[in-house]
Design an enzyme around this catalytic site. Structure first.
Site, mmCIF file in Angstrom:
data_model
loop_
_atom_site.group_PDB
_atom_site.id
_atom_site.type_symbol
_atom_site.label_atom_id
_atom_site.label_comp_id
_atom_site.label_asym_id
_atom_site.label_seq_id
_atom_site.Cartn_x
_atom_site.Cartn_y
_atom_site.Cartn_z
ATOM 1 N N LYS A 1 46.946 47.768 38.966
ATOM 2 C CA LYS A 1 46.027 46.875 39.665
ATOM 3 C C LYS A 1 45.976 47.381 41.099
ATOM 4 C CE LYS A 1 45.338 42.399 41.762
ATOM 5 N NZ LYS A 1 45.723 40.998 41.932
ATOM 6 N N GLY B 1 45.232 33.329 47.008
ATOM 7 C CA GLY B 1 46.075 32.183 47.329
ATOM 8 C C GLY B 1 45.365 31.017 47.977
ATOM 9 N N ALA C 1 41.661 36.259 41.887
ATOM 10 C CA ALA C 1 41.945 35.616 43.174
ATOM 11 C C ALA C 1 41.027 34.438 43.467
ATOM 12 C CB ALA C 1 41.862 36.589 44.342
ATOM 13 N N GLY C 2 41.627 33.399 44.018
ATOM 14 C CA GLY C 2 40.882 32.234 44.465
ATOM 15 C C GLY C 2 40.919 31.053 43.525
ATOM 16 N N ALA D 1 47.674 33.695 39.831
ATOM 17 C CA ALA D 1 49.118 33.528 40.006
ATOM 18 C C ALA D 1 49.422 32.233 40.745
ATOM 19 C CB ALA D 1 49.715 34.713 40.762
ATOM 20 N N THR D 2 48.989 32.198 42.013
ATOM 21 C CA THR D 2 49.365 31.081 42.877
ATOM 22 C C THR D 2 49.019 29.723 42.280
ATOM 23 O OG1 THR D 2 48.924 32.521 44.753
ATOM 24 C CG2 THR D 2 49.148 30.183 45.226
#
Lengths: 261, 66
Positions: A102, A163, A189-190, A211-212
């Protein structure tokens, strides 16, 4: 016509991945919580970062992934230049025995937005060196196309900054990327909550990477399960073909045969 | 001789190998990679690759991230 997925799994660089939810491992408060969340997510591919060894570190994220039977996807998080990212990818290939990466090349720590110039440079070098490159990119359809033309195995546009939990700020751009892409599009992301992941799939993305939203949720395993269902629901809705939006109502009950007074 | 391992100076015997530099910072048997002056050195070549004064050695592994 089935009522589940159409049987066409997610294929990246010629290899089938058993889940359209790709997870990250950052932010989990412990390996135990991470293991529970990954299991609940049903993921088959999960990112790790590469850092200097720390003799005092307890427990390895690699052990968790191996126990769960999850394929590892190293990232180049924290790299600001093509040179740093290429070296990190090569170290990851050597350490983990995978040529998948990645690719992240960020511009600054405040936004963590991709630096498109350095990203393209790094992608060219890594593709030439035989890597399967999955680039974290902005939601610019032109940049996504250029990355595909270079030979990237997928494109991974952001929904909003890493995040941030702001969801998909420009769904129109994501649709434009999906329309033209010949490689898998992975919303990266986001994502803040399940509806964001569902929307990504409804827009036509092939997978979601997050993830977050899970690891920092109050109940990571519960949120991981929510994301798993959201990705499946969004994928099914995409395949089912949603109704067009209308300006006025369209009755779903017949007007004929009404009782009259 | 003095080399830089993961950003910190270390004294190693003259002619020390990459393997010795790696062993100075980790005992992990797998999941670790090393680079000397920004060039990856394959694990199979660690023992036979001699370091020189002021070489910069990076020893990385996977951590939670992404």
């Amino acid at each position: 016509m089935g009522t589940t997925d159409d049987g066409e799994g997610l294929v990246i660089a010629g290899e089938e991945i058993g889940s359209r939810l790709i997870m990250g491992t950052g932010g989990a408060p412990s390996m135990h919580v991470l293991r529970e969340a990954l299991t609940a997510s049903g993921t088959a591919l999960t990112t790790v970062a590469m850092r200097r060894v720390d003799a005092s570190a307890r427990g390895s994220v690699l052990d968790v992934l191996a126990e769960c039977g999850i394929r590892v996807l190293p990232n180049t998080a924290g790299c600001f230049t093509a040179g740093e990212a290429v070296l990190t990818a090569k170290l990851a290939r050597e350490a983990l025995g995978t040529h998948w990466v990645k690719l992240e090349v960020i511009a600054d720590e405040r936004t963590l937005l991709p630096d498109p110039i350095e990203l393209v440079e790094a992608a060219e070098q890594l593709v030439a060196d035989g890597f399967a490159v999955l680039p974290y990119t902005s939601d610019d359809p032109v940049l996504a196309r250029r990355l595909e033309q270079i030979g990237c195995a997928a494109v991974m546009p952001l929904g909003s900054p890493i995040g941030s939990g702001l969801g998909i700020r420009n769904p129109h751009n994501i649709e434009l990327i999906v329309e033209r892409a010949g490689v898998p599009v992975i919303l990266d992301a986001g994502v803040g909550t399940a509806s964001d992941a569902a929307l990504a799939m409804e827009l036509g993305c092939d997978a979601v990477l997050l993830a977050t939203a899970v690891t920092r949720a109050q109940s990571p395993a519960r949120m991981a399960a929510a994301m798993r269902h959201a990705v499946e629901a969004g994928r099914l809705a995409r395949l089912a073909g949603r109704i067009p939006k209308r300006r006025y109502a369209q009755a779903s009950s017949p007007f004929e045969g009404l009782a009259t007074s | 001789m003095r080399v830089i391992v993961n950003g910190k100076p270390r004294e190693l015997p003259d002619g020390a190998s990459v393997a010795e530099a790696v062993a100075a910072v980790t005992t992990a048997a797998s999941g670790v990679a090393a680079a000397v002056n920004d060039e990856v050195v394959r694990r199979s070549a660690w023992a036979a690759t001699e370091l020189r004064e002021a070489d910069r050695v990076e020893v990385l592994t996977a951590v939670q991230g992404g």
